[in-house]
Design a protein around this motif. Structure first.
Motif, PDB file in Angstrom:
ATOM      1  N   TYR A  34      -1.233   0.059  -1.125  1.00  9.71           N
ATOM      2  CA  TYR A  34      -1.507   1.140  -0.178  1.00  9.71           C
ATOM      3  C   TYR A  34      -1.272   0.751   1.276  1.00  9.71           C
ATOM      4  N   LEU A 160      -5.247   1.111  -9.350  1.00  7.77           N
ATOM      5  CA  LEU A 160      -4.491   2.123  -8.616  1.00  7.77           C
ATOM      6  C   LEU A 160      -5.174   3.485  -8.711  1.00  7.77           C
ATOM      7  N   GLY A 164      -6.874   5.452  -5.664  1.00  3.60           N
ATOM      8  CA  GLY A 164      -6.401   6.788  -5.332  1.00  3.60           C
ATOM      9  C   GLY A 164      -7.541   7.796  -5.312  1.00  3.60           C
ATOM     10  N   TYR A 260      -3.022  11.888  -1.883  1.00  4.35           N
ATOM     11  CA  TYR A 260      -3.212  10.496  -2.306  1.00  4.35           C
ATOM     12  C   TYR A 260      -3.280  10.357  -3.829  1.00  4.35           C
ATOM     13  N   THR A 264      -0.803   8.218  -6.159  1.00  2.00           N
ATOM     14  CA  THR A 264      -1.355   7.217  -7.077  1.00  2.00           C
ATOM     15  C   THR A 264      -0.795   7.389  -8.481  1.00  2.00           C
ATOM     16  N   THR A 267       2.873   6.305  -8.618  1.00  2.00           N
ATOM     17  CA  THR A 267       2.998   4.839  -8.638  1.00  2.00           C
ATOM     18  C   THR A 267       2.479   4.270  -9.945  1.00  2.00           C
TER      19      THR A 267
END
Length: 362
Positions: A34, A160, A164, A260, A264, A267
């Motif tokens: 991040y 993650l 997030g 966000y 997340t 990713t």
């Protein structure tokens, strides 16, 4: 879980390595992943975010040469690796606090802190590779590192998601900066736990008649042409990836307006796929060799960026990230294991430091 070695000392060290890998990955998942999003929050420009992605790894990579020299002078590896882990803890404290304490200098404070953050693992990287190369029996490298990377991947994925969720919650409360402070604090705790397990590893003694592991020169490298060829291939791949890689987060947040949690999940899709397939990649590497996997994945990787221009549909990009995770997991694992195959044990740290510095420059 089936034991890796009949030697209790080796087995204990390998178990500690699994714990270290998991806790290190939690730190990466909640913190390092991040950094770019944090820079976006601090209103860094696109050029500054590119600098954030390039400059810290480049400058920190030269620390590896110092690490090899220091290890050669002291005869120690483990203590230097642990010191590098603790440096990252301090760096994360700086990342979380300095931009808030000095808002007028938020980006310089961030980039200075991130440079220190990358100094930590670079201080330990070649020595960790040397130490693990001495500990892990050659016949189980694929199985062990496949399991270690698999556990690390699921830890990274879950962290993650958690990070997030934390960021999205604080953003909805109008306090996104506190969200970043929270996830960086979790990263600090995870890295402290990682440092503890690193300290518990067995460090094989360096024999008095063994050739010292030190920084290698060009004459030595020319005696290992396969290593040079592989390093050139790896460096070129790093250079190609670095052209667009740092700007994916900027594209998702600024251009596609992801929140966000959407960032997340995008990713995390890649990380989740790595968890699913890494064990299989490790076994294939043990059966057929890492070179074949490198060739297959190396030819596939250049196609991934082209697919990003086809559509900006959210679900399409999730599927694309999963495909990316499938290919990159095989490439990363086989590249790491192949490097072990190409470097003699007594000169591994010196050769890997040169390899990693070249990759950092790329």
């Amino acid at each position: 879980m089936k034991p890796f070695s009949k030697d209790p000392q080796v087995e204990k060290s390998l178990r500690h390595s699994l714990h270290d890998g998991v806790s290190y990955s939690i730190m990466v998942g909640v913190s390092e992943t991040y950094f770019s999003a944090y820079a976006v929050l601090l209103k860094a420009s696109t050029q500054q975010i590119g600098l954030l992605a390039a400059l810290p790894p480049l400058l920190a990579s030269f620390t590896q040469l110092f690490a090899v020299w220091l290890s050669h002078r002291t005869g120690k590896r483990r203590n230097i690796i642990v010191a590098g882990a603790l440096i990252q803890v301090v760096a994360l404290l700086m990342v979380a606090s300095l931009p808030g304490l000095f808002p007028a200098w938020s980006f310089p404070a961030l980039i200075g802190s991130v440079i220190l953050y990358f100094v930590g693992p670079n201080l330990g990287a070649p020595l960790w590779a040397s130490l693990m190369g001495a500990i892990v029996p050659e016949g189980i490298r694929g199985r062990f590192f496949g399991l270690r990377t698999r556990l690390s991947s699921i830890s990274s994925f879950l962290s993650l998601l958690a990070a997030g969720g934390i960021l999205q919650t604080f953003a909805s409360l109008g306090a996104p900066l506190l969200g970043f402070v929270s996830i960086f604090s979790i990263g600090m705790i995870a890295r402290c736990y990682s440092a503890y397990h690193l300290k518990q590893k067995h460090e094989p003694l360096i024999l008095p008649n063994q050739e010292p592991d030190r920084i290698v020169n060009w004459a030595f490298l020319k005696q290992h042409p396969n290593f040079l060829r592989f390093s050139l291939f790896f460096v070129c791949m790093q250079l190609a990836v670095a052209i667009s890689g740092p700007f994916v987060v900027v594209y998702l947040l600024r251009d596609l307006h992801f929140n966000y949690m959407e960032l997340t999940l995008n990713t995390g899709a890649s990380v989740l796929m790595q968890f699913v397939v890494l064990n299989r990649w490790g076994r294939l590497g043990d059966l057929f060799g890492n070179r074949i996997i490198l060739r297959v994945t190396g030819f596939a990787i250049p196609a991934i960026p082209l697919l990003w221009i086809v559509s900006s549909n959210y679900y399409y990009l999730l599927a694309l990230q999963m495909l990316s995770g499938l290919i990159w997991s095989g490439y990363s694992l086989s590249a790491s294991n192949f490097l072990f195959d190409l470097t003699p044990t007594h000169r591994r740290a010196g050769m890997m430091s040169m390899h990693n510095v070249a990759a950092g420059i790329a």
